[in-house]
Design a protein around this motif. Sequence first.
Motif, PDB file in Angstrom:
ATOM      1  N   THR A   1      22.706  31.664   7.743  1.00 49.02           N
ATOM      2  CA  THR A   1      24.155  31.513   7.853  1.00 49.02           C
ATOM      3  C   THR A   1      24.814  32.877   8.010  1.00 49.02           C
ATOM      4  N   PRO A   2      26.018  32.931   8.590  1.00 49.81           N
ATOM      5  CA  PRO A   2      26.732  34.209   8.711  1.00 49.81           C
ATOM      6  C   PRO A   2      26.945  34.890   7.369  1.00 49.81           C
ATOM      7  N   TYR A   3      27.261  34.085   6.344  1.00 48.12           N
ATOM      8  CA  TYR A   3      27.486  34.656   5.013  1.00 48.12           C
ATOM      9  C   TYR A   3      26.217  35.323   4.491  1.00 48.12           C
ATOM     10  N   ASP A   4      25.078  34.647   4.637  1.00 44.36           N
ATOM     11  CA  ASP A   4      23.810  35.210   4.153  1.00 44.36           C
ATOM     12  C   ASP A   4      23.436  36.485   4.915  1.00 44.36           C
ATOM     13  N   LEU A   5      23.680  36.484   6.212  1.00 43.38           N
ATOM     14  CA  LEU A   5      23.334  37.661   7.002  1.00 43.38           C
ATOM     15  C   LEU A   5      24.131  38.885   6.570  1.00 43.38           C
TER      16      LEU A   5
ATOM     17  N   VAL B   1      14.465  35.085  13.738  1.00 41.00           N
ATOM     18  CA  VAL B   1      14.485  34.688  12.326  1.00 41.00           C
ATOM     19  C   VAL B   1      15.915  34.647  11.812  1.00 41.00           C
ATOM     20  N   PHE B   2      16.710  35.643  12.145  1.00 43.59           N
ATOM     21  CA  PHE B   2      18.091  35.712  11.671  1.00 43.59           C
ATOM     22  C   PHE B   2      18.950  34.575  12.220  1.00 43.59           C
TER      23      PHE B   2
ATOM     24  N   LEU C   1      11.631  43.697  16.592  1.00 41.92           N
ATOM     25  CA  LEU C   1      13.056  43.393  16.639  1.00 41.92           C
ATOM     26  C   LEU C   1      13.337  42.023  17.241  1.00 41.92           C
ATOM     27  N   ASP C   2      12.669  41.675  18.334  1.00 41.20           N
ATOM     28  CA  ASP C   2      12.906  40.382  18.976  1.00 41.20           C
ATOM     29  C   ASP C   2      12.614  39.221  18.029  1.00 41.20           C
ATOM     30  N   THR C   3      11.530  39.356  17.261  1.00 41.75           N
ATOM     31  CA  THR C   3      11.176  38.311  16.295  1.00 41.75           C
ATOM     32  C   THR C   3      12.201  38.237  15.172  1.00 41.75           C
ATOM     33  N   LEU C   4      12.659  39.397  14.733  1.00 35.12           N
ATOM     34  CA  LEU C   4      13.639  39.452  13.657  1.00 35.12           C
ATOM     35  C   LEU C   4      14.947  38.777  14.070  1.00 35.12           C
ATOM     36  N   VAL C   5      15.346  38.976  15.308  1.00 32.45           N
ATOM     37  CA  VAL C   5      16.572  38.344  15.811  1.00 32.45           C
ATOM     38  C   VAL C   5      16.435  36.826  15.775  1.00 32.45           C
TER      39      VAL C   5
ATOM     40  N   ARG D   1      23.410  40.982  19.967  1.00 34.39           N
ATOM     41  CA  ARG D   1      22.481  39.927  20.362  1.00 34.39           C
ATOM     42  C   ARG D   1      22.179  38.964  19.217  1.00 34.39           C
ATOM     43  N   VAL D   2      22.476  39.368  17.993  1.00 34.66           N
ATOM     44  CA  VAL D   2      22.285  38.479  16.833  1.00 34.66           C
ATOM     45  C   VAL D   2      23.383  37.423  16.776  1.00 34.66           C
TER      46      VAL D   2
END
Length: 449
Positions: free
Chosen positions: A26-30, A21-22, A15-19, A49-50
Amino acid sequence: MKEAENPCLMLQIPLDTLVVVFSFLTPYDLWNKIATLSSKFHETVQLPRVWPVLDLSPYSKDQFTARNLITEFANRECYSALRELNLYCCPISEGGIDAFATHCGTSLQKINLAFCGRDRDLGDEELIILGEKCPNLHSINVEGCTGVTDEGLAALGELKLQSLNVSHCRGVSDRGMCCLTNIASLTELNIDGCSQIESATIQHLVQHSPKMKKILLDGADLEDPPLEAALALWSDTLTYLSVSFCDCLTDSILPFASACTQLEYLQLRKCKFTPVPLHTFFSSPTVRLPLTSLLIGECHQLDDFGCIALASQCPALTELDISWAWEVRDAGMHAILRGCRQLKELTCTGMKSLSDLAFSTVTVPPTLTILRLTQCNSITTDCIVASIIAHVPNCVVTDYYGTEYSIHNLPPMEEAKINEVREKLQKAIAAGIKTTVPPVVLNVAQATQ
């Protein structure tokens, strides 16, 4: 097919790594792409936290898209940890800021609402909401929001602001600025274009803001005493000073400016300083090290001796504007080109005393990328090409008429001149000057066709 039947390596990322990467998306892509790929991604995108930062300013060019995104994002409940919100130039519907402030609450520290008032008069209502719901805000930018008045500033009175930008909020006056009673922590202030703020209020700010690092003032009717007091108090902290339309300022402020030992950016537009005090100012040893940007356009009495002192004491300059300095001639420009070898941007608009010799007998700094020679009627196109672009291939030069020339956009020339420029360019590249034009494909003749 179910996720369990089709394992994906991405779903196994911690999860920490994924955060982390995110954070690069961009907000739209997420929201509209990543969150739809799997239930794990959807859950992760919704984690507070993202979202320590939300920047929707890149969407401001498409007002329809920006408006829809803000309406959609403002009503999501994942922003409880949001620290920075950037809505620069975005259209904000009624209730949008209230929704963000409700979700962010005490976490929000920085907000940019500059030029958000194009659809409606965004201003006081939003500031009142922020003052009530976001007590930890320390940076607010409402530049160009015509709906901001003294009432809105009064709502921010108890915030411990570090940075405030109300530039060109014409409804702001002395009364509103004096409502900011808790400003001892203020380090950055922009009140340029706020013509209703008088000199007495500047003195009030000086007395209550001892840690100022960056200030932008409207120079209309600003006289020496309040600025002298400001420079005296902030001499050890001030790094950025900009005063527009300095018609009422005199030579007496120059010694105070030279005492600011940390000053990196200085803009004094339309000043009426005389030659000897200017020479003395540039000869000050405290000016030598920090100053990297100097913008003194329309300082008509700046002369060659001032330029010689400037070049000697300010070798770290990367940006210089001496537009309309009619007394500066070729010798003064020679001194600048020799002494300020880190220059990236040089503006010489309206300098009618310059000739081709200003640039043909001295090599232009290799770092120069922008040179403005608009309304310099004695500098020819041949000089621009053969003496400037030929030596600095990455430089864009603006001629008398405002036409931009570069290695990719050269004016028509005779074959002999083309060969001369090609030879100089090849020598410049061989000497180590980096350019976007590879030597093996360098063909100035093609560029002029």
